[in-house]
Design a protein around this motif. Structure first.
Motif, PDB file in Angstrom:
ATOM      1  N   ALA A  42       0.828  -1.207   0.000  1.00 28.39           N
ATOM      2  CA  ALA A  42       0.000   0.000   0.000  1.00 28.39           C
ATOM      3  C   ALA A  42       0.864   1.260   0.000  1.00 28.39           C
ATOM      4  CB  ALA A  42      -0.925  -0.011   1.215  1.00 28.39           C
ATOM      5  N   THR A  43       1.961   1.218   0.734  1.00 33.90           N
ATOM      6  CA  THR A  43       2.881   2.350   0.793  1.00 33.90           C
ATOM      7  C   THR A  43       3.528   2.610  -0.560  1.00 33.90           C
ATOM      8  OG1 THR A  43       3.292   2.024   3.140  1.00 33.90           O
ATOM      9  CG2 THR A  43       4.983   3.221   1.903  1.00 33.90           C
ATOM     10  N   GLU A  44       3.928   1.551  -1.248  1.00 32.16           N
ATOM     11  CA  GLU A  44       4.511   1.714  -2.585  1.00 32.16           C
ATOM     12  C   GLU A  44       3.544   2.429  -3.525  1.00 32.16           C
ATOM     13  OE1 GLU A  44       5.831  -1.967  -4.297  1.00 32.16           O
ATOM     14  OE2 GLU A  44       7.389  -2.245  -2.786  1.00 32.16           O
ATOM     15  N   ILE A  45       2.281   2.046  -3.475  1.00 34.83           N
ATOM     16  CA  ILE A  45       1.284   2.646  -4.362  1.00 34.83           C
ATOM     17  C   ILE A  45       1.029   4.103  -3.977  1.00 34.83           C
ATOM     18  CG2 ILE A  45      -1.108   2.558  -5.155  1.00 34.83           C
ATOM     19  CD1 ILE A  45      -0.951  -0.526  -4.633  1.00 34.83           C
ATOM     20  N   ALA A  46       0.811   4.348  -2.687  1.00 36.41           N
ATOM     21  CA  ALA A  46       0.496   5.707  -2.233  1.00 36.41           C
ATOM     22  C   ALA A  46       1.660   6.665  -2.467  1.00 36.41           C
ATOM     23  CB  ALA A  46       0.105   5.693  -0.755  1.00 36.41           C
ATOM     24  N   ALA A  47       2.874   6.222  -2.129  1.00 39.59           N
ATOM     25  CA  ALA A  47       4.052   7.092  -2.235  1.00 39.59           C
ATOM     26  C   ALA A  47       4.522   7.250  -3.680  1.00 39.59           C
ATOM     27  CB  ALA A  47       5.193   6.545  -1.383  1.00 39.59           C
ATOM     28  N   GLY A  48       4.258   6.256  -4.497  1.00 39.66           N
ATOM     29  CA  GLY A  48       4.689   6.305  -5.892  1.00 39.66           C
ATOM     30  C   GLY A  48       3.579   6.771  -6.819  1.00 39.66           C
ATOM     31  N   TRP A  49       2.589   5.955  -6.992  1.00 47.19           N
ATOM     32  CA  TRP A  49       1.502   6.221  -7.940  1.00 47.19           C
ATOM     33  C   TRP A  49       0.671   7.437  -7.539  1.00 47.19           C
ATOM     34  CZ3 TRP A  49       0.155   4.634 -12.687  1.00 47.19           C
ATOM     35  CH2 TRP A  49      -1.113   4.953 -13.125  1.00 47.19           C
ATOM     36  N   ASN A  50       0.092   7.436  -6.318  1.00 41.36           N
ATOM     37  CA  ASN A  50      -0.802   8.518  -5.909  1.00 41.36           C
ATOM     38  C   ASN A  50      -0.087   9.867  -5.906  1.00 41.36           C
ATOM     39  OD1 ASN A  50      -2.083   6.014  -4.055  1.00 41.36           O
ATOM     40  ND2 ASN A  50      -3.543   7.268  -5.161  1.00 41.36           N
ATOM     41  N   VAL A  51       1.117   9.925  -5.368  1.00 38.72           N
ATOM     42  CA  VAL A  51       1.858  11.188  -5.319  1.00 38.72           C
ATOM     43  C   VAL A  51       2.174  11.683  -6.728  1.00 38.72           C
ATOM     44  CG1 VAL A  51       4.073  12.228  -4.651  1.00 38.72           C
ATOM     45  CG2 VAL A  51       2.800  10.839  -3.013  1.00 38.72           C
ATOM     46  N   LYS A  52       2.498  10.776  -7.603  1.00 41.31           N
ATOM     47  CA  LYS A  52       2.886  11.162  -8.963  1.00 41.31           C
ATOM     48  C   LYS A  52       1.694  11.573  -9.831  1.00 41.31           C
ATOM     49  CE  LYS A  52       5.636   9.474 -12.855  1.00 41.31           C
ATOM     50  NZ  LYS A  52       6.469   8.384 -13.358  1.00 41.31           N
ATOM     51  N   TYR A  53       0.567  10.881  -9.698  1.00 42.65           N
ATOM     52  CA  TYR A  53      -0.521  11.069 -10.651  1.00 42.65           C
ATOM     53  C   TYR A  53      -1.736  11.829 -10.135  1.00 42.65           C
ATOM     54  CZ  TYR A  53       2.140   7.928 -13.566  1.00 42.65           C
ATOM     55  OH  TYR A  53       3.140   7.359 -14.312  1.00 42.65           O
ATOM     56  N   ASN A  54      -1.820  12.137  -8.848  1.00 42.10           N
ATOM     57  CA  ASN A  54      -2.945  12.929  -8.352  1.00 42.10           C
ATOM     58  C   ASN A  54      -2.637  14.411  -8.509  1.00 42.10           C
ATOM     59  OD1 ASN A  54      -4.775  10.904  -7.591  1.00 42.10           O
ATOM     60  ND2 ASN A  54      -3.635  10.529  -5.720  1.00 42.10           N
ATOM     61  N   ASP A  55      -3.674  15.192  -8.743  1.00 46.76           N
ATOM     62  CA  ASP A  55      -3.510  16.630  -8.986  1.00 46.76           C
ATOM     63  C   ASP A  55      -2.749  17.345  -7.875  1.00 46.76           C
ATOM     64  OD1 ASP A  55      -4.865  16.349 -11.377  1.00 46.76           O
ATOM     65  OD2 ASP A  55      -6.801  16.983 -10.535  1.00 46.76           O
ATOM     66  N   ASP A  56      -2.990  16.959  -6.628  1.00 46.15           N
ATOM     67  CA  ASP A  56      -2.331  17.638  -5.505  1.00 46.15           C
ATOM     68  C   ASP A  56      -1.039  16.943  -5.064  1.00 46.15           C
ATOM     69  OD1 ASP A  56      -3.301  15.371  -4.247  1.00 46.15           O
ATOM     70  OD2 ASP A  56      -4.428  16.472  -2.720  1.00 46.15           O
ATOM     71  N   HIS A  57      -0.678  15.881  -5.754  1.00 51.92           N
ATOM     72  CA  HIS A  57       0.563  15.137  -5.483  1.00 51.92           C
ATOM     73  C   HIS A  57       0.641  14.636  -4.042  1.00 51.92           C
ATOM     74  CE1 HIS A  57       1.987  16.135  -9.466  1.00 51.92           C
ATOM     75  NE2 HIS A  57       1.614  17.384  -9.232  1.00 51.92           N
ATOM     76  N   LYS A  58      -0.485  14.096  -3.569  1.00 48.28           N
ATOM     77  CA  LYS A  58      -0.543  13.501  -2.237  1.00 48.28           C
ATOM     78  C   LYS A  58      -1.092  12.089  -2.328  1.00 48.28           C
ATOM     79  CE  LYS A  58      -1.015  17.733   0.394  1.00 48.28           C
ATOM     80  NZ  LYS A  58      -1.802  18.464   1.399  1.00 48.28           N
ATOM     81  N   GLY A  59      -0.635  11.243  -1.419  1.00 52.48           N
ATOM     82  CA  GLY A  59      -1.130   9.880  -1.322  1.00 52.48           C
ATOM     83  C   GLY A  59      -1.225   9.480   0.132  1.00 52.48           C
ATOM     84  N   TYR A  60      -2.154   8.594   0.423  1.00 48.11           N
ATOM     85  CA  TYR A  60      -2.407   8.172   1.794  1.00 48.11           C
ATOM     86  C   TYR A  60      -2.553   6.650   1.829  1.00 48.11           C
ATOM     87  CZ  TYR A  60      -3.819  13.049   1.861  1.00 48.11           C
ATOM     88  OH  TYR A  60      -3.843  14.421   1.702  1.00 48.11           O
ATOM     89  N   VAL A  61      -2.181   6.064   2.955  1.00 41.81           N
ATOM     90  CA  VAL A  61      -2.444   4.644   3.189  1.00 41.81           C
ATOM     91  C   VAL A  61      -3.508   4.566   4.262  1.00 41.81           C
ATOM     92  CG1 VAL A  61      -1.533   2.447   4.012  1.00 41.81           C
ATOM     93  CG2 VAL A  61      -0.122   3.900   2.541  1.00 41.81           C
TER      94      VAL A  61
END
Length: 113
Positions: A42-61
């Motif tokens: 979950a951390t890999e996805i949130a820190a990599g994918w979500n941060v890179k591809y979300n408009d605000d560059h944030k990801g959460y687990v």
């Protein structure tokens, strides 16, 4: 069973609007809801994918518990490395899935650029 779900800010806001009790319905182009079985993945996805591809560059687990008996009906899918394990919940079954969440959905990690 403890499960994890990497999310972006928009999905997190919808979770919070539910009182942290359920995940929002999937979008029309998202036929599967996929919680993952371990925090590392979950951390890999949130820190990599979500941060890179979300408009605000944030990801959460997020972390939550699901009823063990309900969980057992789903096949675990390994989609990469041995720890890249997830459940595939059809979008039309998400409301039933939500009814089997025990307690609340918690944010355990936050990532940003």
């Amino acid at each position: 069973m403890i499960l994890y779900r990497p999310v972006g800010t928009k999905e997190l806001e919808l979770i919070q609007n539910s009182g942290n009790l359920k995940f929002p319905p999937r979008l029309s182009d998202q036929p599967i809801f996929y919680p993952v079985l371990n925090e590392k993945y979950a951390t890999e996805i949130a820190a990599g994918w979500n941060v890179k591809y979300n408009d605000d560059h944030k990801g959460y687990v997020t972390k939550f518990e699901i009823d063990d008996q309900y969980y057992e009906q789903f096949e675990v899918h390994t989609v990469g490395a041995s720890y890249h394990q997830e459940l595939w919940i059809p979008a039309e079954e998400l409301e039933t899935f939500n009814q089997h969440i025990i307690g609340q959905i918690y944010v355990i990690s936050e990532f940003s650029d």
